[in-house]
Write an enzyme that holds these catalytic residues in place. Structure first.
Site, PDB file in Angstrom:
ATOM      1  N   HIS A  96       0.874  -1.175   0.000  1.00 13.04           N
ATOM      2  CA  HIS A  96       0.000   0.000   0.000  1.00 13.04           C
ATOM      3  C   HIS A  96       0.907   1.218   0.000  1.00 13.04           C
ATOM      4  O   HIS A  96       2.120   1.078   0.146  1.00 13.04           O
ATOM      5  CB  HIS A  96      -0.957  -0.034   1.196  1.00 13.04           C
ATOM      6  CG  HIS A  96      -0.320   0.065   2.555  1.00 13.04           C
ATOM      7  ND1 HIS A  96       0.658  -0.814   3.001  1.00 13.04           N
ATOM      8  CD2 HIS A  96      -0.506   0.946   3.578  1.00 13.04           C
ATOM      9  CE1 HIS A  96       1.010  -0.480   4.238  1.00 13.04           C
ATOM     10  NE2 HIS A  96       0.341   0.586   4.606  1.00 13.04           N
ATOM     11  N   HIS A  98       1.179   3.897   2.077  1.00 15.82           N
ATOM     12  CA  HIS A  98       1.518   4.680   3.264  1.00 15.82           C
ATOM     13  C   HIS A  98       3.013   5.004   3.236  1.00 15.82           C
ATOM     14  O   HIS A  98       3.827   4.218   2.723  1.00 15.82           O
ATOM     15  CB  HIS A  98       1.161   3.914   4.544  1.00 15.82           C
ATOM     16  CG  HIS A  98      -0.295   4.010   4.904  1.00 15.82           C
ATOM     17  ND1 HIS A  98      -0.899   3.195   5.831  1.00 15.82           N
ATOM     18  CD2 HIS A  98      -1.274   4.843   4.443  1.00 15.82           C
ATOM     19  CE1 HIS A  98      -2.180   3.522   5.941  1.00 15.82           C
ATOM     20  NE2 HIS A  98      -2.428   4.515   5.106  1.00 15.82           N
ATOM     21  N   ASP A 100       5.439   4.882   5.145  1.00 15.45           N
ATOM     22  CA  ASP A 100       6.458   3.990   5.704  1.00 15.45           C
ATOM     23  C   ASP A 100       6.614   2.704   4.879  1.00 15.45           C
ATOM     24  O   ASP A 100       7.322   1.783   5.290  1.00 15.45           O
ATOM     25  CB  ASP A 100       6.151   3.664   7.176  1.00 15.45           C
ATOM     26  CG  ASP A 100       4.760   3.089   7.393  1.00 15.45           C
ATOM     27  OD1 ASP A 100       3.807   3.542   6.734  1.00 15.45           O
ATOM     28  OD2 ASP A 100       4.619   2.165   8.218  1.00 15.45           O
ATOM     29  N   HIS A 101       5.961   2.672   3.720  1.00 14.91           N
ATOM     30  CA  HIS A 101       6.078   1.511   2.818  1.00 14.91           C
ATOM     31  C   HIS A 101       6.509   1.896   1.402  1.00 14.91           C
ATOM     32  O   HIS A 101       6.777   1.018   0.587  1.00 14.91           O
ATOM     33  CB  HIS A 101       4.755   0.735   2.776  1.00 14.91           C
ATOM     34  CG  HIS A 101       4.416   0.155   4.109  1.00 14.91           C
ATOM     35  ND1 HIS A 101       4.605  -1.169   4.426  1.00 14.91           N
ATOM     36  CD2 HIS A 101       3.964   0.748   5.251  1.00 14.91           C
ATOM     37  CE1 HIS A 101       4.270  -1.368   5.692  1.00 14.91           C
ATOM     38  NE2 HIS A 101       3.874  -0.218   6.226  1.00 14.91           N
ATOM     39  N   HIS A 185      -7.040  -1.971   6.079  1.00 11.80           N
ATOM     40  CA  HIS A 185      -6.044  -0.965   6.486  1.00 11.80           C
ATOM     41  C   HIS A 185      -6.063   0.162   5.441  1.00 11.80           C
ATOM     42  O   HIS A 185      -6.118   1.338   5.781  1.00 11.80           O
ATOM     43  CB  HIS A 185      -4.673  -1.624   6.593  1.00 11.80           C
ATOM     44  CG  HIS A 185      -3.576  -0.703   7.002  1.00 11.80           C
ATOM     45  ND1 HIS A 185      -3.454  -0.187   8.270  1.00 11.80           N
ATOM     46  CD2 HIS A 185      -2.539  -0.192   6.293  1.00 11.80           C
ATOM     47  CE1 HIS A 185      -2.385   0.599   8.319  1.00 11.80           C
ATOM     48  NE2 HIS A 185      -1.814   0.613   7.132  1.00 11.80           N
ATOM     49  N   ASP A 207       0.798  -4.220   6.408  1.00  9.48           N
ATOM     50  CA  ASP A 207       0.073  -3.563   7.502  1.00  9.48           C
ATOM     51  C   ASP A 207      -1.316  -4.144   7.760  1.00  9.48           C
ATOM     52  O   ASP A 207      -2.072  -3.615   8.580  1.00  9.48           O
ATOM     53  CB  ASP A 207      -0.020  -2.053   7.270  1.00  9.48           C
ATOM     54  CG  ASP A 207       1.261  -1.335   7.677  1.00  9.48           C
ATOM     55  OD1 ASP A 207       2.183  -2.005   8.177  1.00  9.48           O
ATOM     56  OD2 ASP A 207       1.332  -0.102   7.500  1.00  9.48           O
ATOM     57  N   HIS A 252       5.443  -4.563  11.537  1.00  8.84           N
ATOM     58  CA  HIS A 252       5.995  -3.637  12.536  1.00  8.84           C
ATOM     59  C   HIS A 252       5.974  -4.309  13.913  1.00  8.84           C
ATOM     60  O   HIS A 252       5.197  -3.918  14.775  1.00  8.84           O
ATOM     61  CB  HIS A 252       5.161  -2.350  12.605  1.00  8.84           C
ATOM     62  CG  HIS A 252       5.071  -1.588  11.314  1.00  8.84           C
ATOM     63  ND1 HIS A 252       6.171  -1.073  10.678  1.00  8.84           N
ATOM     64  CD2 HIS A 252       4.002  -1.220  10.555  1.00  8.84           C
ATOM     65  CE1 HIS A 252       5.783  -0.413   9.579  1.00  8.84           C
ATOM     66  NE2 HIS A 252       4.475  -0.497   9.477  1.00  8.84           N
TER      67      HIS A 252
END
Ligand code: 5PN
Ligand code: ZN
Ligand code: ZN
Length: 268
Positions: A96, A98, A100-101, A185, A207, A252
């Protein structure tokens, strides 16, 4: 023909509140968790599933997440340790979009960029409550423009236009590499299973499940589009792991992370 190898590339860590990691359960308080990318060396090419966060972006937009990232924990730094360069990567798959990805996507200028069709649409037009999550579109001028935003001035960045390829449904994108729809998510979230010659398959939840504790408690994280779909995706991941005798790798998880094999070690 050489066997598929899977490397986990350490991407540093971030801090969120326990109430975000365990939605409406907590306990509250600072929780530092790891971020990582997955490099798959496959006979069809080199794939990277997720690319971690960009330190400068987090410092600019979410400094309260206290990013800790050494040069070796950036995509170029982690690849260099394996004697690879960003241009050696053929495909980028994002679970996805986001921040942090997809923070390392911008370095992978020679790769075809793959995601779920619904995810690209969501990244173009995030819901108001998704703006922080989708805040790093700096790898794609097209995305930035769709949102009516401007790229932050950064002369050091070699901005390119990624070749987007969108897919939908469950897909075997290369032999033994399976993308499974795990929405909730985000709208177009994918988890990845990789089959290997010498051991059980690896199932990267991304996630759809932050940690083993989330799975054990059946508690989802915050930052979701649809909490009910998120719980259904947790159930789906558990069923997939059972059906394929796959080992779950969480996105995470401060408790599981120390036990994972990190690059230069690999799974094969
Ligand atoms: C780590 C992290 N922090 C904040 C957000 C957010 O607002 O949406 C997703 C997300 C994160 O993964
Ligand atoms: Zn996310
Ligand atoms: Zn994440």
């Amino acid at each position: 023909m050489s066997d598929t190898k899977v490397y986990l590339l350490d991407g540093g860590s971030l801090v969120i509140d326990g109430f975000h990691a365990f939605w409406n359960r907590g306990p509250a308080g600072e929780l530092r968790f790891p971020c990582y990318a997955v490099l798959i060396e496959h006979k069809d090419g080199r794939y990277i599933f997720d690319t971690g966060y960009d330190h400068a972006h987090v410092m600019r937009v979410l400094p309260f997440e206290k990013p800790l990232q050494t040069p070796d924990q950036t995509i170029p730094g982690a690849l260099a340790k394996l004697n690879l360069r960003p241009k050696d990567i053929n495909f980028v798959i994002n679970s996805h979009y986001h921040f942090d990805h997809c923070g390392g996507n911008k370095h992978l200028t020679h790769a075809c960029t793959v995601c779920h069709a619904k995810e690209l649409e969501a990244a173009r037009h995030p819901q108001p409550f998704e703006h922080l999550g989708y805040s790093d579109a700096t790898f794609s001028p097209e995305l930035v423009k769709a949102r009516g935003q401007k790229l932050p001035p950064d002369p050091a960045l070699d901005i390119y236009t990624p070749k987007f390829e969108t897919i939908s449904g469950d897909q075997e994108i290369a032999k033994g590499m399976w993308l499974y729809e795990t929405p909730g998510h985000t709208a177009g979230h994918y988890s990845l299973m990789v089959e290997l010659a010498n051991r059980r398959p690896l199932l990267f939840t991304a996630d759809a499940c932050y940690s083993k504790k989330n799975m054990d408690m059946m508690v989802i994280s915050s930052f979701h589009l649809d909490p009910v779909a998120s719980v259904q995706s947790l159930v789906r991941l558990k069923e997939l792991a059972t059906k394929h005798d796959a080992e779950l790798f969480y996105s995470h998880d401060p408790e599981s992370w120390p036990g994972y094999i990190k690059a230069p070690g690999y799974y094969s």
